[in-house]
Design a protein around this motif. Structure first.
Motif, mmCIF file in Angstrom:
data_model
loop_
_atom_site.group_PDB
_atom_site.id
_atom_site.type_symbol
_atom_site.label_atom_id
_atom_site.label_comp_id
_atom_site.label_asym_id
_atom_site.label_seq_id
_atom_site.Cartn_x
_atom_site.Cartn_y
_atom_site.Cartn_z
ATOM 1 N N LEU A 105 -28.831 -125.445 -35.852
ATOM 2 C CA LEU A 105 -28.216 -126.764 -35.853
ATOM 3 C C LEU A 105 -27.580 -127.138 -34.522
ATOM 4 N N ALA A 106 -27.327 -126.162 -33.668
ATOM 5 C CA ALA A 106 -26.714 -126.455 -32.374
ATOM 6 C C ALA A 106 -27.702 -127.000 -31.351
ATOM 7 N N LEU A 107 -28.977 -126.960 -31.672
ATOM 8 C CA LEU A 107 -29.992 -127.465 -30.743
ATOM 9 C C LEU A 107 -30.225 -128.943 -30.989
ATOM 10 N N SER A 108 -30.235 -129.704 -29.929
ATOM 11 C CA SER A 108 -30.296 -131.157 -30.071
ATOM 12 C C SER A 108 -31.683 -131.689 -30.407
ATOM 13 N N TYR A 109 -32.741 -130.936 -30.100
ATOM 14 C CA TYR A 109 -34.077 -131.534 -30.182
ATOM 15 C C TYR A 109 -34.535 -131.810 -31.603
ATOM 16 N N ASN A 110 -33.927 -131.203 -32.623
ATOM 17 C CA ASN A 110 -34.332 -131.490 -34.001
ATOM 18 C C ASN A 110 -33.506 -132.597 -34.651
ATOM 19 N N TYR A 111 -32.653 -133.217 -33.879
ATOM 20 C CA TYR A 111 -31.903 -134.352 -34.403
ATOM 21 C C TYR A 111 -32.715 -135.614 -34.112
ATOM 22 N N ALA A 112 -33.143 -136.267 -35.169
ATOM 23 C CA ALA A 112 -34.051 -137.410 -35.007
ATOM 24 C C ALA A 112 -33.315 -138.716 -34.744
ATOM 25 N N TYR A 113 -32.079 -138.774 -35.150
ATOM 26 C CA TYR A 113 -31.344 -140.037 -35.064
ATOM 27 C C TYR A 113 -30.072 -139.840 -34.262
ATOM 28 N N TRP A 114 -29.802 -140.804 -33.384
ATOM 29 C CA TRP A 114 -28.663 -140.728 -32.480
ATOM 30 C C TRP A 114 -27.909 -142.062 -32.461
ATOM 31 N N GLY A 115 -26.600 -141.952 -32.301
ATOM 32 C CA GLY A 115 -25.800 -143.144 -32.099
ATOM 33 C C GLY A 115 -25.793 -143.542 -30.632
ATOM 34 N N GLN A 116 -25.068 -144.604 -30.334
ATOM 35 C CA GLN A 116 -25.072 -145.143 -28.983
ATOM 36 C C GLN A 116 -24.080 -144.423 -28.071
ATOM 37 N N GLY A 117 -23.190 -143.634 -28.634
ATOM 38 C CA GLY A 117 -22.211 -142.897 -27.850
ATOM 39 C C GLY A 117 -20.880 -143.623 -27.750
ATOM 40 N N THR A 118 -19.825 -142.851 -27.617
ATOM 41 C CA THR A 118 -18.494 -143.399 -27.430
ATOM 42 C C THR A 118 -17.789 -142.586 -26.338
ATOM 43 N N GLN A 119 -17.145 -143.294 -25.427
ATOM 44 C CA GLN A 119 -16.546 -142.642 -24.259
ATOM 45 C C GLN A 119 -15.177 -142.066 -24.595
ATOM 46 N N VAL A 120 -15.008 -140.796 -24.260
ATOM 47 C CA VAL A 120 -13.702 -140.137 -24.363
ATOM 48 C C VAL A 120 -13.289 -139.734 -22.951
ATOM 49 N N THR A 121 -12.133 -140.196 -22.535
ATOM 50 C CA THR A 121 -11.623 -139.862 -21.209
ATOM 51 C C THR A 121 -10.244 -139.234 -21.365
ATOM 52 N N VAL A 122 -10.100 -138.026 -20.841
ATOM 53 C CA VAL A 122 -8.840 -137.305 -20.931
ATOM 54 C C VAL A 122 -8.245 -137.218 -19.531
ATOM 55 N N SER A 123 -7.095 -137.810 -19.372
ATOM 56 C CA SER A 123 -6.435 -137.808 -18.056
ATOM 57 C C SER A 123 -5.468 -136.636 -17.964
ATOM 58 N N SER A 124 -5.460 -136.010 -16.803
ATOM 59 C CA SER A 124 -4.594 -134.837 -16.620
ATOM 60 C C SER A 124 -3.309 -135.216 -15.898
#
Length: 124
Positions: A105-124
């Motif tokens: 399950l950790a391998l991405s190539y067998n995932y057929a469906y993907w979302g558009q992504g959401t940006q996470v930015t962590v400031s130090s």
């Protein structure tokens, strides 16, 4: 077809928390597992966490174990990623994905469906 929509990404200070959501629609009955992956600038997409849809069995990348928790709400067809103790190296675009079969399950190539992504930015 399965459609995925992520939400919850934003700018947060190091040490803070965020919860990402991924709402699934369409043929959700065909989903075997859902996962979260992330991609930082100049780096390859990497596995973060996944969960089996019916049994709720979860797996995590070593880099997030003990800090992130994946969960799902079966009734809402939604998967969550609770992220605590965030670090600057967690900065990335986070993608939700769904797959219809078992396997590694950790391998991405067998995932057929993907979302558009959401940006996470962590400031130090």
């Amino acid at each position: 077809q399965v459609q995925l929509v992520e939400s919850g990404g934003e700018l947060v200070q190091a040490g803070g928390s965020l919860r990402l959501s991924c709402a699934a629609s369409g043929r959700t009955a065909s989903i075997y597992a859902m996962g979260w992956f992330r991609q930082a600038p100049g780096k390859e997409r990497e596995f973060v966490a996944c969960i089996t849809w019916s049994g709720g069995s979860a797996q995590y990348a070593d880099s997030v174990k003990g800090r992130f928790t994946i969960s799902r709400d079966y009734a809402k067809n939604t998967v969550y990623l609770q992220m605590n103790s965030l670090k600057s190296e967690d900065t990335a675009v986070y993608y939700c994905a769904a797959r219809q079969s078992a396997g590694i399950l950790a391998l991405s190539y067998n995932y057929a469906y993907w979302g558009q992504g959401t940006q996470v930015t962590v400031s130090s």
